[in-house]
Design an enzyme around this catalytic site. Structure first.
Site, PDB file in Angstrom:
ATOM      1  N   ASP A 120       0.844  -1.199   0.000  1.00  0.00           N
ATOM      2  CA  ASP A 120       0.000   0.000   0.000  1.00  0.00           C
ATOM      3  C   ASP A 120       0.880   1.249   0.000  1.00  0.00           C
ATOM      4  O   ASP A 120       1.912   1.312   0.678  1.00  0.00           O
ATOM      5  CB  ASP A 120      -0.905  -0.013   1.237  1.00  0.00           C
ATOM      6  CG  ASP A 120      -1.910   1.133   1.227  1.00  0.00           C
ATOM      7  OD1 ASP A 120      -2.167   1.678   0.135  1.00  0.00           O
ATOM      8  OD2 ASP A 120      -2.419   1.494   2.296  1.00  0.00           O
ATOM      9  N   GLU A 129       2.126   2.823   3.172  1.00  0.00           N
ATOM     10  CA  GLU A 129       3.237   2.203   3.887  1.00  0.00           C
ATOM     11  C   GLU A 129       4.597   2.743   3.437  1.00  0.00           C
ATOM     12  O   GLU A 129       5.623   2.377   4.004  1.00  0.00           O
ATOM     13  CB  GLU A 129       3.198   0.681   3.687  1.00  0.00           C
ATOM     14  CG  GLU A 129       2.047  -0.002   4.390  1.00  0.00           C
ATOM     15  CD  GLU A 129       2.118   0.167   5.895  1.00  0.00           C
ATOM     16  OE1 GLU A 129       3.159  -0.170   6.480  1.00  0.00           O
ATOM     17  OE2 GLU A 129       1.129   0.637   6.487  1.00  0.00           O
ATOM     18  N   ASP A 142      -2.602  -3.694   4.158  1.00  0.00           N
ATOM     19  CA  ASP A 142      -1.352  -3.001   3.851  1.00  0.00           C
ATOM     20  C   ASP A 142      -0.491  -3.768   2.849  1.00  0.00           C
ATOM     21  O   ASP A 142       0.289  -3.167   2.108  1.00  0.00           O
ATOM     22  CB  ASP A 142      -0.545  -2.764   5.133  1.00  0.00           C
ATOM     23  CG  ASP A 142      -1.272  -1.839   6.104  1.00  0.00           C
ATOM     24  OD1 ASP A 142      -1.893  -0.870   5.639  1.00  0.00           O
ATOM     25  OD2 ASP A 142      -1.228  -2.100   7.326  1.00  0.00           O
ATOM     26  N   GLU A 169      -2.452  -6.917   7.478  1.00  0.00           N
ATOM     27  CA  GLU A 169      -2.637  -5.599   8.094  1.00  0.00           C
ATOM     28  C   GLU A 169      -1.492  -5.412   9.091  1.00  0.00           C
ATOM     29  O   GLU A 169      -1.349  -6.197  10.043  1.00  0.00           O
ATOM     30  CB  GLU A 169      -3.983  -5.519   8.804  1.00  0.00           C
ATOM     31  CG  GLU A 169      -4.248  -4.206   9.511  1.00  0.00           C
ATOM     32  CD  GLU A 169      -4.518  -3.049   8.550  1.00  0.00           C
ATOM     33  OE1 GLU A 169      -4.253  -1.892   8.938  1.00  0.00           O
ATOM     34  OE2 GLU A 169      -4.977  -3.303   7.429  1.00  0.00           O
ATOM     35  N   ARG A 170      -0.667  -4.386   8.879  1.00  0.00           N
ATOM     36  CA  ARG A 170       0.502  -4.169   9.726  1.00  0.00           C
ATOM     37  C   ARG A 170       0.204  -3.106  10.776  1.00  0.00           C
ATOM     38  O   ARG A 170      -0.333  -2.038  10.460  1.00  0.00           O
ATOM     39  CB  ARG A 170       1.671  -3.736   8.844  1.00  0.00           C
ATOM     40  CG  ARG A 170       2.943  -3.394   9.578  1.00  0.00           C
ATOM     41  CD  ARG A 170       3.943  -2.836   8.585  1.00  0.00           C
ATOM     42  NE  ARG A 170       5.159  -2.339   9.212  1.00  0.00           N
ATOM     43  CZ  ARG A 170       5.898  -1.377   8.718  1.00  0.00           C
ATOM     44  NH1 ARG A 170       5.547  -0.787   7.587  1.00  0.00           N
ATOM     45  NH2 ARG A 170       6.990  -0.998   9.323  1.00  0.00           N
TER      46      ARG A 170
END
Length: 584
Positions: free
Chosen positions: A300, A303, A335, A366-367
């Protein structure tokens, strides 16, 4: 006799615009800008209004600069189109930007009116798009798709562009050098000419009866041309050694049956026998065989930019250092994710290679850094993100939790609360949780996952496309056949848009989840019984007493353990929707 006199006579006709070609071109520009969502559509509309009010013919676009809302840009576009019109139709400036004025007879004595009509009136020509133009490719593609057995009768924009590209000389997505128009711009003309209809959101394109008749005629003409040059084209796709043919016969079966049903072999099949054998098409989608695609990590754009840019750039540098194939793009949910991207070869004579198809693998990450997790719990994003990840259509969501070092001691939420939230994400919500220490470990995990998926899918799986509304099928059956059904990336990313138009059911679910204690499972359980607010209020009206209304939802089962919603939560929901004054 009445004293009022009656005035007899013809009603004065409303004068038509003396510059119809300019009006037509501005309308096309406005429609094209409107379709792309550009704000220039309002500029063109203002120019159209000014042009309609001007009573005199204009010889060129430069003269139009005296009108309000006509700037240098619009005048230049009109001059370019006017010169092109002169070249194509052999007309000169004396025709004043319009050949349509020939159709309007001048006012003459009644005895000569009929003669002038016969001389001056031209028969209106049928619109037929030029061969290998954008409109030509779109009509043929929709017609051939409609002839396939099991066709759904419409195509989405992205699949239509992909299928129509081999039939068009210009790109549907990238404008030529020095121009801002693509082959897709001709779709607005097809809609205006009542050959094409656009419905739904996301847009679905289908042919009208008039468009179907024209496309059938174009297809028959191209079939006759192909039959004259037939042997050369067929040899490119069908000449194979017998041993190779046996190995790849199953993959060819669908593609050949489609070509035979339409009575010809398309130019995309003639591009090269290797691509024909590796990429198959069916009426409901398409598939990619092992070796015909590559696994690419999608990152993404958030990020890599904004916030602590140094830390985010470190992630990109680590991925580059690990030789990971990745692509930075806008992701509407998650992400990181992985796509199977079709390998394409450059087409001779074209500036850029054709756009490869992309299917989204079932893994999405998802981070969260601990400080980001703390902020998302406070503002409610944490629960909403988990809800959206669950319903995005990918079966294996992953939470990548990254420690933030000494900064954890200064967070506004106790560490025990954060640890409990992480455990609930894994145990209750069913997410796989991976905990890492820093950015380097995050990059290492993404690298290992990418290489694992590359090995798994390159060797084992044939990936097939499905529509967003479609069903992925039985997982055990797909494993046995070494194939898996995946969503196209464009359809997946559009379906995950956060602020897109929502149904009443979706809005009701969001309302319920704003109540303290109502999780996604509890909201889903209520929706199974009452899909809208109206149906819930009607159920309350059918209750005979106040206590019965308060306990109406208490016995609804939710979650894997099938627990009751409970009387306290049932009473809270009842008070929210049925109390006229402030809640107690």
């Amino acid at each position: 006799m009445p004293t009022d006199q009656v005035c007899l006579g013809r009603k004065r006709p409303v004068p038509s615009c003396p510059n119809p070609l300019f009006l037509q071109w501005l309308t096309e520009l406005r429609d094209s800008a409107k379709e792309k969502g550009l704000k220039t559509q309002y500029v063109y509309q203002k120019a159209i209004n000014s042009l309609k009010k001007y009573p005199l013919p204009l010889k060129n676009g430069k003269e139009a600069k005296i009108l309000q809302n006509f700037g240098d840009g619009i005048c230049k576009i009109l001059d370019e189109r006017l010169q092109k019109h002169y070249r194509e139709h052999g007309e000169g400036p004396h025709n004043v930007a319009s050949s349509k004025q020939m159709e309007e007879p001048r006012k003459e004595p009644s005895g000569n009116l009929k003669v002038r009509k016969e001389k001056g009136t031209k028969k209106k020509r049928e619109y037929v798009p030029q061969k290998r133009s954008g409109g030509y490719a779109v009509l043929l593609t929709l017609y051939r798709h409609a002839q396939m057995p099991g066709s759904k009768g419409f195509m989405f924009r992205n699949e239509l562009q992909t299928e129509a590209q081999p039939l068009c000389e210009k790109s549907f997505t990238v404008p030529d050098l020095g121009s801002k128009y693509t082959a897709w711009s001709s779709v607005s003309t097809l809609i205006q000419k009542d050959l094409l209809v656009k419905t739904h959101n996301p847009a679905r394109y289908s042919l009208t009866d008039q468009g179907l008749a024209l496309a059938e005629r174009l297809d028959s003409e191209e079939t006759r041309e192909d039959s004259r040059d037939g042997p050369d084209v067929v040899d490119l796709t069908l000449v194979e050694d017998e041993e190779e043919q046996e190995d790849k016969e199953s993959w060819l079966a669908t593609a050949l049956s489609v070509n035979q049903a339409t009575g010809h072999i398309s130019e995309s099949d003639a591009a090269g026998k290797s691509q024909t054998l590796e990429t198959g098409r069916t009426a409901m989608g398409w598939y990619l065989t092992p070796g015909s695609y590559e696994i690419v990590l999608c990152v993404d754009v958030i990020e890599t930019t904004g916030g602590s840019s140094g830390r985010k750039q470190e992630l990109v540098k680590e991925l580059q250092r690990n030789c990971v194939t990745f692509d930075i793009r806008k992701l509407n949910v998650g992400d990181f994710l992985w796509v199977a991207r079709e390998k394409v070869t450059p087409v001779p004579g074209q500036l850029r290679p054709p756009v490869g198809k992309e299917l989204v693998l079932d893994y999405i990450i998802e981070r969260k850094r601990m400080d980001d997790l703390c902020g998302s719990i406070i503002d409610g994003r944490f629960r909403e993100q988990k809800f959206r990840l669950k319903r995005c259509g990918l079966r294996k969501p992953i939470y990548l939790v990254e420690e933030c070092g000494s900064a954890a001691a200064h967070l506004s939420i106790p560490e025990s609360t954060l640890q409990q939230a992480i455990v609930n994400t894994q145990v209750v919500d069913g997410f796989f949780v991976k905990r890492v220490q820093d950015v380097k470990e995050s990059a290492a995990y993404l690298t290992i996952m990418t290489r694992y998926l590359q090995k798994l899918y390159h060797v084992c799986f044939t990936v097939k496309s499905i529509e967003l509304e479609g069903d992925g099928g039985d997982e055990s059956e797909q494993t046995a056949n070494l194939s898996c059904s995946l969503m196209a990336f464009t359809e997946f990313n559009y379906g995950a848009i956060k602020n897109k138009c929502q149904t009443v059911r979706e809005v009701f679910a969001r309302q319920l989840m704003q109540i303290s204690g109502v999780s996604g499972d509890k909201a889903a359980a209520v929706l199974e019984h009452y899909s809208t607010v109206s149906s819930l209020l009607q159920a309350y009206d059918r209750c005979s007493s106040e206590s019965e209304k308060e306990k109406l939802l208490s016995s609804i089962k939710y979650g894997k353990l099938k627990r009751n919603l409970g009387p306290a939560l049932s009473r809270t929901i009842y008070q929210l929707y049925c109390t006229r004054g402030p809640l107690s």
